[in-house]
Design a protein around this motif. Sequence first.
Motif, PDB file in Angstrom:
ATOM      1  N   VAL A  20       0.838  -1.205   0.000  1.00 31.12           N
ATOM      2  CA  VAL A  20       0.000   0.000   0.000  1.00 31.12           C
ATOM      3  C   VAL A  20       0.874   1.257   0.000  1.00 31.12           C
ATOM      4  O   VAL A  20       0.608   2.213  -0.738  1.00 31.12           O
ATOM      5  CB  VAL A  20      -0.970  -0.010   1.206  1.00 31.12           C
ATOM      6  CG1 VAL A  20      -1.643   1.341   1.383  1.00 31.12           C
ATOM      7  CG2 VAL A  20      -2.004  -1.102   1.015  1.00 31.12           C
ATOM      8  N   THR A  21       1.939   1.254   0.788  1.00 28.77           N
ATOM      9  CA  THR A  21       2.846   2.399   0.826  1.00 28.77           C
ATOM     10  C   THR A  21       3.504   2.618  -0.536  1.00 28.77           C
ATOM     11  O   THR A  21       3.617   3.748  -1.018  1.00 28.77           O
ATOM     12  CB  THR A  21       3.924   2.202   1.906  1.00 28.77           C
ATOM     13  OG1 THR A  21       3.269   2.002   3.167  1.00 28.77           O
ATOM     14  CG2 THR A  21       4.856   3.390   1.990  1.00 28.77           C
ATOM     15  N   GLY A  22       3.913   1.535  -1.178  1.00 29.02           N
ATOM     16  CA  GLY A  22       4.495   1.643  -2.512  1.00 29.02           C
ATOM     17  C   GLY A  22       3.487   2.169  -3.527  1.00 29.02           C
ATOM     18  O   GLY A  22       3.826   2.985  -4.386  1.00 29.02           O
ATOM     19  N   GLY A  23       2.245   1.721  -3.433  1.00 27.22           N
ATOM     20  CA  GLY A  23       1.207   2.201  -4.341  1.00 27.22           C
ATOM     21  C   GLY A  23       0.922   3.672  -4.162  1.00 27.22           C
ATOM     22  O   GLY A  23       0.778   4.423  -5.139  1.00 27.22           O
ATOM     23  N   VAL A  24       0.851   4.122  -2.931  1.00 26.16           N
ATOM     24  CA  VAL A  24       0.616   5.549  -2.668  1.00 26.16           C
ATOM     25  C   VAL A  24       1.790   6.370  -3.184  1.00 26.16           C
ATOM     26  O   VAL A  24       1.605   7.430  -3.802  1.00 26.16           O
ATOM     27  CB  VAL A  24       0.387   5.796  -1.158  1.00 26.16           C
ATOM     28  CG1 VAL A  24       0.428   7.273  -0.832  1.00 26.16           C
ATOM     29  CG2 VAL A  24      -0.936   5.186  -0.725  1.00 26.16           C
ATOM     30  N   GLY A  25       2.996   5.894  -2.966  1.00 27.33           N
ATOM     31  CA  GLY A  25       4.181   6.594  -3.471  1.00 27.33           C
ATOM     32  C   GLY A  25       4.179   6.670  -4.989  1.00 27.33           C
ATOM     33  O   GLY A  25       4.489   7.713  -5.570  1.00 27.33           O
ATOM     34  N   TYR A  26       3.811   5.586  -5.658  1.00 29.83           N
ATOM     35  CA  TYR A  26       3.756   5.575  -7.120  1.00 29.83           C
ATOM     36  C   TYR A  26       2.705   6.555  -7.637  1.00 29.83           C
ATOM     37  O   TYR A  26       2.963   7.315  -8.570  1.00 29.83           O
ATOM     38  CB  TYR A  26       3.449   4.161  -7.629  1.00 29.83           C
ATOM     39  CG  TYR A  26       3.174   4.140  -9.107  1.00 29.83           C
ATOM     40  CD1 TYR A  26       4.213   4.237 -10.026  1.00 29.83           C
ATOM     41  CD2 TYR A  26       1.867   4.056  -9.588  1.00 29.83           C
ATOM     42  CE1 TYR A  26       3.963   4.243 -11.387  1.00 29.83           C
ATOM     43  CE2 TYR A  26       1.609   4.064 -10.938  1.00 29.83           C
ATOM     44  CZ  TYR A  26       2.656   4.151 -11.839  1.00 29.83           C
ATOM     45  OH  TYR A  26       2.406   4.167 -13.178  1.00 29.83           O
TER      46      TYR A  26
END
Length: 65
Positions: A20-26
């Motif tokens: 989820v953190t990676g998705g928000v960052g992307y």
Amino acid sequence: MEIPFLTILASVAAVLLVAVTGGVGYLTLAGWRDRRLREDEKREMRRASSSTTSKNTAPKLKKKK
């Protein structure tokens, strides 16, 4: 019996947190990049339109006799 279940549950939670953190960052990075490209396009359009209008609206000089 309880300890392996909690370990698996904690591992799944950690993986989901990273995903989820990676998705928000992307999505944040993609939005920033798109906004920057749109602003650059607007600047180019303004620059192109101002250069064409400045040629048409330039004051005309009167000839002296």
